[in-house]
Design a protein around this motif. Sequence first.
Motif, mmCIF file in Angstrom:
data_model
loop_
_atom_site.group_PDB
_atom_site.id
_atom_site.type_symbol
_atom_site.label_atom_id
_atom_site.label_comp_id
_atom_site.label_asym_id
_atom_site.label_seq_id
_atom_site.Cartn_x
_atom_site.Cartn_y
_atom_site.Cartn_z
ATOM 1 N N ARG A 133 0.838 -1.189 0.000
ATOM 2 C CA ARG A 133 0.000 0.000 0.000
ATOM 3 C C ARG A 133 0.882 1.251 0.000
ATOM 4 N N SER A 135 -0.515 4.542 -0.837
ATOM 5 C CA SER A 135 -1.376 5.586 -0.287
ATOM 6 C C SER A 135 -2.808 5.151 -0.544
ATOM 7 N N GLU A 136 -3.769 5.993 -0.226
ATOM 8 C CA GLU A 136 -5.167 5.627 -0.447
ATOM 9 C C GLU A 136 -5.421 5.365 -1.935
ATOM 10 N N ASN A 137 -6.004 4.208 -2.237
ATOM 11 C CA ASN A 137 -6.325 3.799 -3.602
ATOM 12 C C ASN A 137 -5.092 3.778 -4.524
ATOM 13 N N ARG A 138 -3.951 3.446 -3.945
ATOM 14 C CA ARG A 138 -2.722 3.392 -4.760
ATOM 15 C C ARG A 138 -1.839 2.274 -4.209
ATOM 16 N N GLU A 158 -10.353 0.679 -7.146
ATOM 17 C CA GLU A 158 -11.478 1.518 -6.724
ATOM 18 C C GLU A 158 -11.612 1.538 -5.203
ATOM 19 N N ASP A 160 -10.194 1.001 -1.206
ATOM 20 C CA ASP A 160 -8.975 1.209 -0.440
ATOM 21 C C ASP A 160 -8.755 -0.007 0.452
ATOM 22 N N TYR A 161 -7.539 -0.553 0.441
ATOM 23 C CA TYR A 161 -7.245 -1.768 1.199
ATOM 24 C C TYR A 161 -6.244 -1.469 2.302
ATOM 25 N N SER A 162 -6.432 -2.123 3.443
ATOM 26 C CA SER A 162 -5.434 -2.032 4.515
ATOM 27 C C SER A 162 -4.282 -2.965 4.165
ATOM 28 N N GLU A 199 -12.704 -8.530 -1.854
ATOM 29 C CA GLU A 199 -11.401 -7.892 -1.956
ATOM 30 C C GLU A 199 -10.362 -8.820 -2.577
#
Length: 335
Positions: A133, A135-138, A158, A160-162, A199
């Motif tokens: 990960r 950043s958010e959605n990246r 699309e 956001d994953y931890s 997911e």
Amino acid sequence: MLDDRAKLLLKTLVERYIADGQPVGSRTLSRAPGLDLSPATIRNVMSDLEALGLIASPHTSAGRIPTHRGYRLFVDTMLTAQREQMSTPSLAPDQPQKVIANAANILSNLSQFVGVVMAPRRASVFKQIEFLRLSENRLLVIIVSPDGDVQNRVIFPEADYSQSQLVEASNYINAHYAGLTIEQVRDRLQSEVEKLRGEIAALMQAAVQVSSEVLTEAQEDDVVISGERNLLAVTDFSSDMGQLRRAFELFEQKAQLMRLLDVSSKAEGVRIFIGGESQVVPFEELSIVSANYEVDGQVVGTLGVIGPTRMPYERMIQIVDITSRLVSNALSHRK
């Protein structure tokens, strides 16, 4: 549907134009061996062929030249190419890269046009896939091949994953799909996607897409081209620098050549693509004669000759057919 007389006249016109490169008139055809027709009859038949879009007049002269439709009819129904004994150098079993390079040179030297060979396809197998990960959605996707080659690609999902979800997803993918080809993973994913949590399924699909793209980019350099300068001696090109420039642009765009050769790989035998008749060969002035080659009975690549639409197709068929057999034998029997 053309009658026998019209077919014979079209065949004679195409062969004469290929040989001379000049528009063919009724007077020239009336002197052709085996074409026992009066000049008036020839003019009438030529008028019919022109109305069908098989021949055209390039300017105000009485001569006619074949259109791409005329070439296609000639290639599909009138060619009588036979496998003849040609003086071709042998390809000794060696490293695949050397065999492929030598094959491109053979195609170019024998044809006096451009020889193109797509190197043997590598199996799109991954050993390990990891997600990081950023950043958010990246996310960063890290793809490791069985031989240790590492490719990285940033994706923008699309959702956001931890990081814990990403670790779980990569563990599942590596446990269940590592060692399979991308094509096998894609097939299994289509049947299993409903069983997977959302997911996991989304990341699986992203991983397959990225892996496929990475493989395509890596193999763009696996197109070997020889003899581009031969086109400088072709009258059809030397008189029009715009055509020559477009031809050289095609050779620089290896991704487009890969797609073109990939179309050829889906059929058996020698294939002929006439320039301008489809998006396969978008340049009217170029045609391609291609064939697959095999390793131990399995198709692994494609090779061919690229030259002017006005090329001696019978000879090109022989050159491409023989070279594909030489490559197949060399790669199948190498130690």
